[in-house]
Design a protein around this motif. Structure first.
Motif, short mmCIF file in Angstrom:
data_model
loop_
_atom_site.label_atom_id
_atom_site.label_comp_id
_atom_site.label_asym_id
_atom_site.label_seq_id
_atom_site.Cartn_x
_atom_site.Cartn_y
_atom_site.Cartn_z
N ILE A 224 4.42 -0.71 -48.52
CA ILE A 224 5.73 -0.61 -47.87
C ILE A 224 6.03 -1.96 -47.22
O ILE A 224 5.28 -2.43 -46.37
CB ILE A 224 5.73 0.53 -46.84
N SER A 225 7.13 -2.57 -47.64
CA SER A 225 7.45 -3.90 -47.10
C SER A 225 7.95 -3.80 -45.67
O SER A 225 8.73 -2.93 -45.32
CB SER A 225 8.52 -4.54 -47.98
N SER A 226 7.46 -4.72 -44.82
CA SER A 226 7.91 -4.71 -43.43
C SER A 226 8.59 -6.03 -43.07
O SER A 226 8.88 -6.28 -41.91
CB SER A 226 6.73 -4.44 -42.50
N VAL A 227 8.85 -6.88 -44.10
CA VAL A 227 9.40 -8.22 -43.80
C VAL A 227 10.74 -8.17 -43.08
O VAL A 227 11.00 -8.97 -42.20
CB VAL A 227 9.57 -9.11 -45.07
N ASP A 228 11.59 -7.21 -43.47
CA ASP A 228 12.93 -7.18 -42.86
C ASP A 228 13.01 -6.22 -41.67
O ASP A 228 14.09 -5.92 -41.20
CB ASP A 228 13.97 -6.75 -43.91
N ASP A 229 11.86 -5.72 -41.23
CA ASP A 229 11.91 -4.74 -40.15
C ASP A 229 12.44 -5.34 -38.86
O ASP A 229 12.03 -6.42 -38.45
CB ASP A 229 10.50 -4.15 -39.90
N ASP A 230 13.35 -4.61 -38.24
CA ASP A 230 13.97 -5.04 -37.00
C ASP A 230 13.75 -3.93 -35.97
O ASP A 230 13.38 -2.83 -36.33
CB ASP A 230 15.48 -5.19 -37.26
N SER A 231 14.06 -4.22 -34.72
CA SER A 231 13.97 -3.15 -33.74
C SER A 231 15.27 -2.34 -33.77
O SER A 231 16.32 -2.84 -34.21
CB SER A 231 13.68 -3.71 -32.36
N PHE A 232 15.19 -1.10 -33.33
CA PHE A 232 16.38 -0.23 -33.26
C PHE A 232 16.10 0.85 -32.22
O PHE A 232 14.97 0.97 -31.72
CB PHE A 232 16.72 0.37 -34.64
N ASP A 233 17.13 1.64 -31.92
CA ASP A 233 16.96 2.69 -30.92
C ASP A 233 16.94 4.07 -31.57
O ASP A 233 17.64 4.31 -32.56
CB ASP A 233 18.11 2.67 -29.90
N ILE A 234 16.16 4.95 -30.98
CA ILE A 234 16.17 6.37 -31.34
C ILE A 234 16.72 7.14 -30.15
O ILE A 234 16.29 6.90 -29.02
CB ILE A 234 14.71 6.85 -31.61
N LYS A 235 17.68 8.01 -30.40
CA LYS A 235 18.17 8.88 -29.33
C LYS A 235 17.70 10.30 -29.63
O LYS A 235 17.88 10.79 -30.75
CB LYS A 235 19.70 8.82 -29.26
N ILE A 236 17.09 10.93 -28.63
CA ILE A 236 16.59 12.30 -28.80
C ILE A 236 17.75 13.23 -28.43
O ILE A 236 18.19 13.26 -27.28
CB ILE A 236 15.39 12.57 -27.85
N GLN A 241 17.57 11.12 -24.25
CA GLN A 241 16.72 9.95 -24.01
C GLN A 241 16.86 8.93 -25.15
O GLN A 241 16.87 9.31 -26.33
CB GLN A 241 15.26 10.44 -23.93
N VAL A 242 16.96 7.65 -24.77
CA VAL A 242 17.06 6.60 -25.79
C VAL A 242 15.78 5.76 -25.72
O VAL A 242 15.37 5.31 -24.65
CB VAL A 242 18.30 5.71 -25.54
N ILE A 243 15.15 5.59 -26.88
CA ILE A 243 13.85 4.89 -26.91
C ILE A 243 13.95 3.76 -27.94
O ILE A 243 14.41 3.98 -29.07
CB ILE A 243 12.73 5.88 -27.32
N ASN A 244 13.50 2.58 -27.54
CA ASN A 244 13.55 1.44 -28.46
C ASN A 244 12.30 1.43 -29.35
O ASN A 244 11.18 1.63 -28.88
CB ASN A 244 13.65 0.13 -27.67
N ILE A 245 12.52 1.19 -30.64
CA ILE A 245 11.41 1.07 -31.60
C ILE A 245 11.27 -0.41 -31.95
O ILE A 245 12.13 -0.97 -32.66
CB ILE A 245 11.69 1.87 -32.90
N PRO A 246 10.22 -1.07 -31.50
CA PRO A 246 10.07 -2.49 -31.84
C PRO A 246 9.78 -2.68 -33.32
O PRO A 246 9.37 -1.74 -34.01
CB PRO A 246 8.90 -2.95 -30.97
N SER A 247 9.95 -3.90 -33.79
CA SER A 247 9.84 -4.15 -35.23
C SER A 247 8.43 -3.91 -35.77
O SER A 247 8.27 -3.65 -36.95
CB SER A 247 10.27 -5.59 -35.54
N ASP A 248 7.41 -3.96 -34.92
CA ASP A 248 6.04 -3.82 -35.43
C ASP A 248 5.44 -2.43 -35.19
O ASP A 248 4.24 -2.25 -35.31
CB ASP A 248 5.15 -4.90 -34.79
N LYS A 249 6.27 -1.46 -34.83
CA LYS A 249 5.73 -0.10 -34.58
C LYS A 249 6.56 0.93 -35.36
O LYS A 249 7.76 0.74 -35.57
CB LYS A 249 5.85 0.26 -33.10
#
Ligand code: FES
Length: 317
Positions: A224-236, A241-249
């Motif tokens: 699975i390629s992760s080269v273009d992975d960016d951070s984004f938010d998840i809202k529950i 609740q809004v949680i940030n997902i960093p590019s490496d997780k």
């Protein structure tokens, strides 16, 4: 999960082990249908999915065949090296994401390597019901071909065509020829390595087989390629609740740290265990579990590996 007994472990081809599993408490195990798989929990805590490859009418045992994968992240290697006859294992009840269409007039089965496991179970079932089917089984060589003797001795042997990479030209798989005319009520099933599956499915699509006629099961995802992975938010959605997902997780990793648990298993977009409904936002699908049509709806995604194309995803949890 239920605890079962490993009643037998046998090498049946180069690097392929066949395990037989039985109930500890009774003579019967929960029933299954052709194409079903079970989750197996390894001693190291990870869980992997294996297709059942015995006749689905059998109730006294499950059979799974495991290929030792040199790139194993602890699944197939643990099965080969640490699990032996007489051991107990934790397994799930069978589930089926790859069922046969029972009113099909004809079925075309394509297996590549260890992808034979669900396909063999389908062949047993189709032969049992007297259905019209053809099985094309591609492997490197006879030595790397699991179940070759069982198939040759079976009542459906004349429905099976073996194709060996090291064999002569006359026995090579001629996919375009086999899939030349899409007949209504004929269904195509394919399981094997990613390149093999793409070849069969792309050939079928090019010959105008419809999506409803094509059925596939991946047994492992490609890298699975992760080269273009960016951070984004998840809202529950249930709490706001809004949680940030960093590019490496992954989403699963981050949510776990917030005590929000989504069940997961393969962690690679293959099994569908983590499938979660998306209420708003556009997922960046990286799984092989959903079909292209399902992915295009953008109403669910696999948080073990998939990400977001929009700045935020609102999840139905
Ligand atoms: Fe298997 Fe996500 S855990 S697809």
């Amino acid at each position: 999960m239920m605890e079962i007994l490993v009643t037998s472990k046998k090498i049946i081809a180069n690097d392929i082990c066949l395990f037989e599993l039985a109930s500890l408490e009774s003579d019967t195990l929960p029933p299954f249908s052709a194409g079903a798989h079970i989750d197996v929990k390894m001693p190291n805590g990870i869980t992997r999915q294996y297709s059942l490859c015995n006749h689905p009418h059998e109730s006294h045992r499950y059979q799974i065949a495991v290929l030792k994968d040199p790139a194993s992240r602890g699944g197939s290697l643990a099965m080969h090296q640490q699990i032996n006859e007489g051991d107990h294992l934790q397994i799930s009840e069978p589930r089926n994401h790859f069922p046969l269409v029972h009113d099909a007039k004809r079925s075309l089965l394509f297996a590549g390597g260890i992808g034979i496991t669900p396909i063999l179970c389908m062949a047993e079932r189709l032969a049992h019901t007297g259905a019209d089917f053809e099985l094309h089984y591609c492997t490197r060589s006879p030595e790397k071909t699991a179940f070759i003797e069982r198939i040759q001795a079976s009542e459906f042997a004349d429905h099976v065509h073996f194709h060996f990479d090291d064999g002569n030209g006359s026995q090579k798989l001629e996919t375009a020829k086999i899939l030349a005319s899409p007949e209504p009520d004929t269904h195509v099933y394919v399981c094997g390595p990613g390149g093999f599956m793409e070849h069969v499915l792309e050939t079928a699509q090019a010959q105008h087989w419809s999506a409803e006629q094509l059925h596939r099961e991946y047994f492992s995802a490609g890298p699975i390629s992760s080269v273009d992975d960016d951070s984004f938010d998840i809202k529950i959605s249930s709490t706001g609740q809004v949680i940030n997902i960093p590019s490496d997780k992954t989403v699963i990793e981050v949510l776990e740290a917030f005590d929000i648990e989504i069940p997961f298993s393969c962690e690679s977009g293959v099994c569908g265990t983590c499938l979660t409904r998306v209420i708003e936002g556009i997922p960046d699908h990286k799984d092989v579990f959903l079909t292209e049509e399902e992915q295009a709806k953008n109403d669910q995604f696999t948080p073990c590996c998939s990400r977001a194309k929009s700045a935020q995803l609102v999840l139905d949890i």
